[in-house]
Design a protein around this motif. Structure first.
Motif, PDB file in Angstrom:
ATOM      1  N   LEU A  42      46.278  58.879  84.016  1.00 41.34           N
ATOM      2  CA  LEU A  42      46.438  57.574  83.376  1.00 41.34           C
ATOM      3  C   LEU A  42      45.887  57.620  81.952  1.00 41.34           C
ATOM      4  CD1 LEU A  42      47.087  54.507  83.665  1.00 41.34           C
ATOM      5  CD2 LEU A  42      44.743  54.231  84.502  1.00 41.34           C
ATOM      6  N   VAL A  43      46.691  57.152  80.985  1.00 39.45           N
ATOM      7  CA  VAL A  43      46.204  57.045  79.606  1.00 39.45           C
ATOM      8  C   VAL A  43      46.304  55.588  79.186  1.00 39.45           C
ATOM      9  CG1 VAL A  43      46.471  57.803  77.219  1.00 39.45           C
ATOM     10  CG2 VAL A  43      47.092  59.354  79.091  1.00 39.45           C
ATOM     11  N   LEU A  44      45.164  54.996  78.849  1.00 37.87           N
ATOM     12  CA  LEU A  44      45.171  53.619  78.366  1.00 37.87           C
ATOM     13  C   LEU A  44      45.385  53.621  76.865  1.00 37.87           C
ATOM     14  CD1 LEU A  44      42.287  52.061  80.459  1.00 37.87           C
ATOM     15  CD2 LEU A  44      44.760  51.838  80.783  1.00 37.87           C
ATOM     16  N   MET A  45      46.498  52.995  76.431  1.00 42.60           N
ATOM     17  CA  MET A  45      46.852  52.981  75.011  1.00 42.60           C
ATOM     18  C   MET A  45      46.328  51.703  74.359  1.00 42.60           C
ATOM     19  SD  MET A  45      48.475  55.809  74.545  1.00 42.60           S
ATOM     20  CE  MET A  45      49.382  55.626  72.991  1.00 42.60           C
ATOM     21  N   PRO A  46      45.992  51.777  73.069  1.00 46.94           N
ATOM     22  CA  PRO A  46      45.523  50.579  72.361  1.00 46.94           C
ATOM     23  C   PRO A  46      46.607  49.508  72.366  1.00 46.94           C
ATOM     24  CG  PRO A  46      45.274  52.556  70.998  1.00 46.94           C
ATOM     25  CD  PRO A  46      46.063  52.960  72.197  1.00 46.94           C
ATOM     26  N   ASP A  47      46.208  48.235  72.389  1.00 43.74           N
ATOM     27  CA  ASP A  47      47.237  47.186  72.354  1.00 43.74           C
ATOM     28  C   ASP A  47      47.449  46.673  70.931  1.00 43.74           C
ATOM     29  OD1 ASP A  47      44.957  45.768  72.021  1.00 43.74           O
ATOM     30  OD2 ASP A  47      45.093  44.656  73.911  1.00 43.74           O
ATOM     31  N   GLU A  48      47.122  47.514  69.959  1.00 42.21           N
ATOM     32  CA  GLU A  48      47.350  47.190  68.539  1.00 42.21           C
ATOM     33  C   GLU A  48      48.265  48.297  68.012  1.00 42.21           C
ATOM     34  OE1 GLU A  48      47.359  47.367  64.670  1.00 42.21           O
ATOM     35  OE2 GLU A  48      45.834  48.734  65.472  1.00 42.21           O
ATOM     36  N   PRO A  49      49.401  47.928  67.338  1.00 43.66           N
ATOM     37  CA  PRO A  49      50.426  48.913  66.984  1.00 43.66           C
ATOM     38  C   PRO A  49      49.948  50.099  66.142  1.00 43.66           C
ATOM     39  CG  PRO A  49      51.252  46.686  66.643  1.00 43.66           C
ATOM     40  CD  PRO A  49      49.809  46.549  66.992  1.00 43.66           C
ATOM     41  N   ALA A  50      49.123  49.859  65.125  1.00 44.37           N
ATOM     42  CA  ALA A  50      48.710  50.976  64.259  1.00 44.37           C
ATOM     43  C   ALA A  50      47.870  51.987  65.037  1.00 44.37           C
ATOM     44  CB  ALA A  50      47.930  50.460  63.055  1.00 44.37           C
ATOM     45  N   ALA A  51      46.989  51.480  65.886  1.00 40.83           N
ATOM     46  CA  ALA A  51      46.149  52.375  66.684  1.00 40.83           C
ATOM     47  C   ALA A  51      46.990  53.115  67.726  1.00 40.83           C
ATOM     48  CB  ALA A  51      45.032  51.581  67.360  1.00 40.83           C
ATOM     49  N   TYR A  52      47.986  52.419  68.285  1.00 42.88           N
ATOM     50  CA  TYR A  52      48.903  53.024  69.253  1.00 42.88           C
ATOM     51  C   TYR A  52      49.685  54.157  68.583  1.00 42.88           C
ATOM     52  CZ  TYR A  52      52.351  52.984  73.138  1.00 42.88           C
ATOM     53  OH  TYR A  52      53.144  53.306  74.207  1.00 42.88           O
TER      54      TYR A  52
END
Ligand code: AMP
Ligand code: MG
Length: 332
Positions: free
Chosen positions: A282-292
């Protein structure tokens, strides 16, 4: 033919003068140099040297019909490569260069046909990266540089990704750590009225429109099919080696189904919801586009290296800040 690759490590913010000089000298001599920009690592060659540019297509296995973006040190260096420098280019260059916006304009006779895949237009940008600018400045020539990966594979955001794809196929790899942006530049065609978005990227359509007024936006391809695979509908590009499925909504049912079939799954989620499926990477991705964007390719490279059976991606919201990320996920 290239056989030995020199890997030169330096700091991105205070780059070593000897590394800059070696990279520039290799470019001037017609060699191939992979170097970081603020978007992804590029594979550069002297854009005025058709033989050197041919080396890029060979090293990448890139189809000859896919034109290259030419990187220059400043706006002056861009102007000599175009037959016509429109007012919109002036405004956009002032606002976004150095930075991740590529402008397509009518080419001048200086630009070899191989750079533009035989077409009448050239794509240009000034990269917003201290080391890249220093290399361009020292080389004193425009540098054609697509992403430094084998054709149709994931773009590299770290030197190790370049090494994996291109060791022994290029002369120099400059390693200055991870790139900040993580996604390719926005490509805007200035030869049409209004200007047309050819590829969404780190500069958003709204930011461009604030400077030059309305542009034509390419519609985001249909991404909501479950699962996404629609052969023929979308150009396959920017792909990990592991099969990937992008899903709107929760991935829990699909991940559960595949896990029960004995598949080893990598799973990109936007945030923890409490639903856990055992035995999944499981990889939790940032919920902010630039960080994603900054971590997407690095995560996919890592999951690729883990030898999983399948990668499941829960799609981010379908709003404009996520446009470039939807575009790339839609073509994997
Ligand atoms: P890459 O260098 O791999 O990031 O891809 C470069 C992309 O820039 C190409 O796939 C095109 O989409 C775009 N591009 C480069 N040159 C031109 C051009 N002359 N006209 C339109 N698009 C271009
Ligand atoms: Mg590419």
């Amino acid at each position: 033919m290239v056989s030995a690759t020199r890997i030169l490590a330096t700091d991105a913010d205070s780059p070593d003068a000897a590394v800059i000089a070696q990279a520039a000298e290799t470019l001037r001599a017609g060699g191939l140099v992979a170097f970081p920009t603020e978007t992804v690592y590029g594979l550069g060659a002297n854009a005025l040297d058709a033989r050197a540019v041919a080396g890029i297509f060979i090293a990448k296995g890139r189809p000859a019909g896919n034109p290259l973006i030419v990187h220059v040190a400043n706006t002056q260096a861009a102007r000599v490569l175009v037959a016509d420098w429109p007012g919109a280019a002036d405004l956009l260059a002032k606002q976004f260069w150095p930075g991740p916006l590529t402008l397509v304009m009518k080419k001048s006779a200086l630009v070899p046909d191989i750079v533009t895949a035989g077409g009448p237009t050239v794509a240009l940008r000034v990269p917003g990266h201290k080391l890249a600018l220093a290399i361009l400045d020292a080389a004193g020539v425009p540098v054609a540089a697509p992403s430094a990966n084998r054709s149709a594979q994931l773009s590299p955001t770290r030197a190790e990704h370049v090494v994996r794809d291109l060791l022994g196929r290029v002369d120099v790899i400059v390693d200055a750590g991870p790139t900040a942006g993580g996604l390719e530049s926005t490509v805007l065609d200035l030869t049409t009225t209004p200007p047309r978005l050819l590829r969404p990227g780190l500069v958003s359509p709204a930011e461009i429109e604030a400077i030059v007024g309305p542009i034509e936006r390419r519609p985001v391809a249909a991404l909501d099919k479950q699962p996404l695979r629609s052969p023929g509908l979308l150009e396959r590009h920017y792909s990990p080696r592991t099969p990937i499925e992008c899903l709107a909504g929760s991935g829990v049912p699909r991940v559960t189904e595949l896990t029960h079939q004995g598949q080893r799954i990598g799973w990109l989620r936007l945030a923890a919801t409490g639903d856990v499926v055992a035995g999944v990477t499981l990889v939790l991705m940032p919920d902010e586009p630039a960080a994603y964007a900054a971590m997407l390719y690095a995560v996919l490279h890592e999951l690729d290296a883990a030898g999983l059976d399948r990668i499941i991606v829960e799609l981010p919201p379908r709003t404009e800040p996520w446009l470039a990320i939807h575009d790339r996920l839609g073509r994997m």
